[in-house]
Design a protein around this motif. Sequence first.
Motif, PDB file in Angstrom:
ATOM      1  N   PRO A 153       0.824  -1.227   0.000  1.00  9.91           N
ATOM      2  CA  PRO A 153       0.000   0.000   0.000  1.00  9.91           C
ATOM      3  C   PRO A 153       0.852   1.267   0.000  1.00  9.91           C
ATOM      4  O   PRO A 153       0.805   2.074   0.926  1.00  9.91           O
ATOM      5  CB  PRO A 153      -0.803  -0.131   1.297  1.00  9.91           C
ATOM      6  N   THR A 154       1.666   1.434  -1.013  1.00  8.79           N
ATOM      7  CA  THR A 154       2.561   2.577  -1.068  1.00  8.79           C
ATOM      8  C   THR A 154       2.060   3.594  -2.079  1.00  8.79           C
ATOM      9  O   THR A 154       1.229   3.292  -2.930  1.00  8.79           O
ATOM     10  CB  THR A 154       3.987   2.110  -1.446  1.00  8.79           C
ATOM     11  N   SER A 155       2.586   4.818  -2.008  1.00  5.37           N
ATOM     12  CA  SER A 155       2.167   5.882  -2.914  1.00  5.37           C
ATOM     13  C   SER A 155       2.738   5.650  -4.312  1.00  5.37           C
ATOM     14  O   SER A 155       3.881   5.220  -4.464  1.00  5.37           O
ATOM     15  CB  SER A 155       2.635   7.242  -2.389  1.00  5.37           C
ATOM     16  N   VAL A 156       1.941   5.970  -5.313  1.00  5.50           N
ATOM     17  CA  VAL A 156       2.337   5.782  -6.706  1.00  5.50           C
ATOM     18  C   VAL A 156       2.168   7.102  -7.457  1.00  5.50           C
ATOM     19  O   VAL A 156       1.142   7.777  -7.307  1.00  5.50           O
ATOM     20  CB  VAL A 156       1.488   4.687  -7.386  1.00  5.50           C
ATOM     21  N   LEU A 157       3.171   7.460  -8.244  1.00  6.84           N
ATOM     22  CA  LEU A 157       3.099   8.655  -9.079  1.00  6.84           C
ATOM     23  C   LEU A 157       3.087   8.225 -10.540  1.00  6.84           C
ATOM     24  O   LEU A 157       3.980   7.516 -11.000  1.00  6.84           O
ATOM     25  CB  LEU A 157       4.294   9.576  -8.821  1.00  6.84           C
ATOM     26  N   ILE A 158       2.065   8.663 -11.270  1.00  7.13           N
ATOM     27  CA  ILE A 158       1.933   8.361 -12.693  1.00  7.13           C
ATOM     28  C   ILE A 158       2.198   9.633 -13.480  1.00  7.13           C
ATOM     29  O   ILE A 158       1.582  10.665 -13.220  1.00  7.13           O
ATOM     30  CB  ILE A 158       0.531   7.819 -13.026  1.00  7.13           C
ATOM     31  N   THR A 159       3.122   9.556 -14.426  1.00  5.36           N
ATOM     32  CA  THR A 159       3.434  10.731 -15.237  1.00  5.36           C
ATOM     33  C   THR A 159       3.203  10.431 -16.712  1.00  5.36           C
ATOM     34  O   THR A 159       3.196   9.276 -17.135  1.00  5.36           O
ATOM     35  CB  THR A 159       4.897  11.186 -15.034  1.00  5.36           C
ATOM     36  N   GLY A 160       3.029  11.487 -17.480  1.00  4.23           N
ATOM     37  CA  GLY A 160       2.800  11.347 -18.913  1.00  4.23           C
ATOM     38  C   GLY A 160       2.059  12.556 -19.436  1.00  4.23           C
ATOM     39  O   GLY A 160       1.423  13.290 -18.674  1.00  4.23           O
ATOM     40  N   GLU A 161       2.132  12.764 -20.727  1.00  2.00           N
ATOM     41  CA  GLU A 161       1.460  13.899 -21.337  1.00  2.00           C
ATOM     42  C   GLU A 161      -0.049  13.821 -21.125  1.00  2.00           C
ATOM     43  O   GLU A 161      -0.594  12.755 -20.826  1.00  2.00           O
ATOM     44  CB  GLU A 161       1.762  13.931 -22.844  1.00  2.00           C
ATOM     45  N   SER A 162      -0.712  14.938 -21.297  1.00  2.00           N
ATOM     46  CA  SER A 162      -2.158  14.982 -21.170  1.00  2.00           C
ATOM     47  C   SER A 162      -2.794  14.062 -22.199  1.00  2.00           C
ATOM     48  O   SER A 162      -2.434  14.071 -23.370  1.00  2.00           O
ATOM     49  CB  SER A 162      -2.647  16.421 -21.379  1.00  2.00           C
TER      50      SER A 162
END
Length: 437
Positions: A153-162
């Motif tokens: 249950p850890t934090s997740v960051l999702i990145t990518g263009e709009s």
Amino acid sequence: MSTYRICLIEDDPIMGEALSDRFELEDYHCDWFKTGGAAILALGHTKYDIAICDIQLPDINGEDLFKQLKASEACLPHFIFTTGYGTIDRAVRLLKLGAQDYLTKPLDIHALLNTVQSLCSRSVCSVTRDTMLGVSAAMRHVEALLPRIAKNPTSVLITGESGVGKERLARALRSQYDPEHKMPFVTVNCGALTESLLEAELFGYAKGAFTGALREKRGLFELANGGTLFLDEIGEMSPAMQVKLLRAIQERQIVRVGAETPLHVDIRLICATHQDLKQMVEAGKFREDLYYRIHVIHLHIPPLRERKEDILWLTGNLLEDWNTQNSDLRTLSKPAEQSLLNYPWPGNIRELKHCLERSCILSQQTELSAELLFDDAPAPPEETYSTQESLSEYIQACEKKYINNCLRINDGHIAETAASLGISRKNLWEKMKKLGI
């Protein structure tokens, strides 16, 4: 002996025995079949986790075997295809049908075992067109990581263009640890609300906290309690709100606006942004401590122009949805398909969806033309080819470009790149040396 069962469909006695013995050594239960007919019977009455199928079988083509099983609407295991005569077209076609991987011989046994281990951690029959993220190597790699991420249950960051599908990825991750969707999944776009409204939305407010607060209201943290909170475009959050969010994450407590009593919350936090948060940290626009709190696991979605294998797969899904909901059936002409592949898609999947929807509505014919797809802009030019180079030189240039793309997608990792290409690491090194990569 492991509870995982493997259905091995391989007519080569040496290859079949070697793979069967290796799987048994790795603690898998492996049933080996030398014909497609025998395998079809076994798959009909035995629950397998993985099926590893050769394309060239003595009684039936492996691709036809898979289509026959799919047509029966049975709950199939994860399928991996192997062949000594691999082509990109066939690989993409099988992945579109629902296969999980396609490997060429001679097999890299370590890559095969890694794929089997990853797939065994995912529920059988859980992968469908709706849960797949794509058929490109980049999206299959991201998809393969989700079962491991879901265990913690850890934090997740999702990145990518709009428009690349960050919320879809967040929902796919949620489905891994909550397949029946019993727990809440709450989303908010941080860039769509002012600072005061965002605070009230996230933390709720007490009755009388401000003018118009006629009753108390639960915030999104409370509504997501026990489930997932998805904060989209977190890079748009003001510095003051960043401080409050950091405190809520660290202490696992929130205080409603206008209240004094803290409330305990237990959530999985997924954040997304199209901005470079590290660059924002260096510029003093995003808190460094918050960045490291939400950046425990980082998943990046490449733009659609960098994973062209997904374009026609996504188009097929969108047209299938249209044809299901409308009596006017729509298909794509070959020139239209090529135009879709040539276009750079600055708006990514969102733009592709709008483009297809508009053309489906306006078209007076079943087959969509390239001109209609790009109604408000000229259709992208067809690819041109130089006649000054030999066929061998052209093929080498294409191979070099494809391997370079795979290396970039896999951050230069040789083992992962070789696995995505379906070749051994030694074979990849030899190709790189030959092509000057």
